[in-house]
Design an enzyme around this catalytic site. Structure first.
Site, short mmCIF file in Angstrom:
data_model
loop_
_atom_site.label_atom_id
_atom_site.label_comp_id
_atom_site.label_asym_id
_atom_site.label_seq_id
_atom_site.Cartn_x
_atom_site.Cartn_y
_atom_site.Cartn_z
N LYS A 116 53.81 69.99 50.61
CA LYS A 116 53.83 68.90 49.63
C LYS A 116 54.44 69.33 48.29
CE LYS A 116 52.23 66.66 52.94
NZ LYS A 116 53.12 65.79 53.72
N GLU A 200 48.53 66.85 39.35
CA GLU A 200 49.23 65.62 38.97
C GLU A 200 48.36 64.78 38.06
OE1 GLU A 200 50.06 63.43 42.58
OE2 GLU A 200 51.93 64.52 42.91
N LYS A 201 49.00 63.94 37.29
CA LYS A 201 48.30 62.87 36.59
C LYS A 201 47.61 62.01 37.65
CE LYS A 201 47.55 59.90 33.18
NZ LYS A 201 46.70 60.33 32.04
N HIS A 208 49.73 51.42 47.12
CA HIS A 208 50.48 52.35 47.96
C HIS A 208 51.67 51.57 48.52
CE1 HIS A 208 50.84 55.42 51.36
NE2 HIS A 208 51.62 54.44 51.71
N HIS A 235 41.43 56.78 53.79
CA HIS A 235 42.82 57.18 54.07
C HIS A 235 43.33 56.70 55.42
CE1 HIS A 235 42.59 59.27 50.35
NE2 HIS A 235 41.57 59.99 50.76
N ARG A 291 58.47 60.74 60.32
CA ARG A 291 58.27 60.15 61.66
C ARG A 291 58.42 58.63 61.58
NH1 ARG A 291 53.24 60.83 59.23
NH2 ARG A 291 52.17 58.83 58.96
N VAL A 294 53.10 53.93 62.25
CA VAL A 294 52.33 52.90 62.95
C VAL A 294 52.78 51.50 62.51
CG1 VAL A 294 50.01 51.95 63.35
CG2 VAL A 294 50.32 54.43 63.11
C1 MV4 Z 1 46.95 60.15 44.29
C2 MV4 Z 1 46.07 59.16 43.79
C3 MV4 Z 1 46.05 58.97 42.42
N1 MV4 Z 1 46.84 59.72 41.62
N2 MV4 Z 1 47.73 60.86 43.45
C4 MV4 Z 1 45.63 59.83 48.86
C5 MV4 Z 1 46.41 60.11 50.08
C6 MV4 Z 1 47.55 60.93 49.66
N3 MV4 Z 1 48.72 60.57 50.39
C7 MV4 Z 1 47.71 60.69 48.20
N4 MV4 Z 1 46.51 60.01 47.78
C8 MV4 Z 1 46.31 59.69 46.49
N5 MV4 Z 1 47.07 60.40 45.60
C9 MV4 Z 1 47.65 60.64 42.15
N6 MV4 Z 1 48.43 61.36 41.33
C10 MV4 Z 1 45.29 58.43 44.70
C11 MV4 Z 1 45.41 58.70 46.05
C12 MV4 Z 1 44.59 57.87 46.91
C13 MV4 Z 1 45.16 56.94 47.78
C14 MV4 Z 1 46.55 56.81 47.91
C15 MV4 Z 1 47.10 55.90 48.77
C16 MV4 Z 1 46.29 55.06 49.51
C17 MV4 Z 1 44.92 55.15 49.42
C18 MV4 Z 1 44.34 56.08 48.55
C19 MV4 Z 1 42.97 56.18 48.44
C20 MV4 Z 1 42.41 57.11 47.60
C21 MV4 Z 1 43.22 57.95 46.84
#
Ligand code: MV4
Length: 447
Positions: A116, A200-201, A208, A235, A291, A294
């Protein structure tokens, strides 16, 4: 073009890939575990090879058995689906060494995006907007404190080998930082054998939003718009839509253009997804998936393009069937992931499906590998089907979805269908007014 494709997966995605192969006149081989001898993908394939006992590590993840199945059947390519070996760089490399085409990007591109920190560094270099944070791995508390003070609290510490939500810790103030850093590092070391973490901040209320991209194999790249996958629980995505209710055409084409150019400059080949958090009108790259996902059918619904056909074309050296200007976004699509789970507790509910009746009519697609009388084995994930609904606009899509959910019958086991019947009648959902925390809050309230 390929003569014969081996499908290294199971369930609905194995069927999805089988259908694309049949349409292209390509012979199919499926592999299966002993638990899946009665699965639909085994019945519909031209040939099948039993590769081992039920646990995934002994069957669907067993690289040697799958390569042997290719050699025995004479398959010239492998489609990995999603999950299992789909993002395994070593698998891609081993197939290449055997002169078998991996239908996906190169092992090197998979490797970059699996790390990552490296993925973020690459995205930034390619001009993709990223979340403010450390430039690479952070080990010292002093350095972490300096970066956090610079970007401002709250901050999030993520494992470089993590992804998909594993190995993350939030620090709301400087007082939380030392513990967050130490626990993130030790958990990452224990879980992944790699304790590299980055800062990260922390974005508090983002959506998303992910962009579907394709590299054509000749140095070109296109985008197929975005999907909004904000409705998740632990998630796990639950409901996905295209387009995102939060974006207008201008924002779509701006972020899409950035992603398509990045994919071209990277020399990437095949399907990919660039994941962003979206807050206050800004996109922040978090990860890239290498990939087919889904939720790809919502993109297929609004573009009319078969993404698995495109994957196969690109992998065989034939390029994409479309140029960017041919890709138009028509109407709105929503996907509901139907899991064999209790709709309140989400505990898995394996067992026999006594009756399975799927909805039909204009704008309805059901991708599923199950049937009446099918016994769901307890060894794999609980996805039993996806309901994808398309309408001319979001309102029509929601009306049609409500009707389709009424028609859907799955007897004998518990499913998440009742959750979707609740969601489709919810005002926030009707308004498209939700972020990544909405679903968990909703579920906590309705307990
Ligand atoms: C974050 C975030 C807030 N701020 N990064 C969770 C899965 C991973 N792919 C990245 N994730 C997150 N990263 C920053 N800088 C909040 C999440 C996160 C989240 C992201 C996407 C969909 C659902 C989530 C649920 C909780 C936290």
């Amino acid at each position: 073009m390929f003569q014969k494709i081996l499908i290294a997966n199971r369930g609905e995605i194995a069927l999805r890939v089988l259908r694309a192969c049949k349409e292209l006149g390509i012979q199919t081989v499926v592999v299966h575990s002993t638990a899946d001898a009665d699965a639909m993908h085994v019945r519909l394939a031209d040939e099948s090879v039993c590769i081992g006992p039920p646990p995934s590590r002994d069957s669907y993840l067993n690289i040697h058995q799958i390569v042997a199945a290719c050699e025995i059947t004479g398959a010239d390519a492998v489609h990995p689906g999603y999950g299992f070996l789909s993002e395994n760089a070593k698998f891609a490399d081993i197939l290449a060494a055997h002169n078998i085409t991996f239908i996906g990007p190169s092992g090197d591109h998979i490797r970059i995006m699996g790390d990552k920190i490296e993925a973020k560094r690459t995205a930034k270099r390619l001009g993709i907007p990223v979340v403010p944070g450390s430039d690479g791995a952070v080990t010292e508390e002093k350095e972490a404190g300096r970066i956090a003070a610079e970007i401002g609290y709250p901050v999030i510490i993520k494992a470089s080998a993590g992804g998909g939500g594993r190995g993350m810790k939030v620090a709301h103030t400087e007082a939380d930082l030392e513990i967050a850093l130490q626990t993130a590092r030790s958990e990452a070391g224990a879980a992944f054998g790699d304790d590299a973490v980055y800062i990260e901040k922390y974005l508090e209320k983002p959506r998303h939003i992910e962009v579907q991209v394709f590299g054509d194999g000749f140095g070109g790249g296109v985008h197929f718009g975005e999907r909004d996958c904000s409705l998740q629980r632990r998630h796990q995505k639950v409901w996905e839509e295209a387009n995102s209710p939060a974006l207008n055409a201008e924002e779509r084409s701006r972020i899409g253009g950035i992603c398509a150019k990045a994919i071209a400059d990277l020399g990437y080949s095949g399907a990919g997804t660039i994941e962003f958090l979206y807050e206050n009108g800004e996109f922040y790259f978090i990860e890239m998936n290498t990939r087919l996902q889904v939720e790809h059918p919502v993109t297929e619904a609004i573009t009319g393009i078969d993404l698995v056909h495109e994957q196969i074309r690109v992998a065989s050296g034939g390029g994409l069937s479309v140029k960017q200007e041919d890709i138009k976004f028509t109407g709105h699509a929503i996907e509901c992931r139907i899991n064999a789970e209790d709709p309140r507790t989400f505990t898995p509910s394996p067992g026999t499906i006594t009756h399975f009746h799927t909805p039909g009519g204009l704008g309805i697609r059901v991708d599923s590998g199950v049937y009446s009388g099918y016994k769901i084995p307890p060894y794999y994930d609980s996805l039993i089907g996806k309901l994808i609904v398309h309408g001319r606009n979001r309102v029509e899509c929601m009306m049609r979805l409500r009707r389709a959910l009424d028609e859907f019958v799955v007897d004998g086991i518990k499913t998440t269908l009742p959750l979707f019947r609740d969601l489709v009648g919810n005002a926030d959902i009707a308004n498209g007014d939700y972020d990544i925390h909405w679903l968990e809050k909703y579920l906590a309230q309705s307990e």
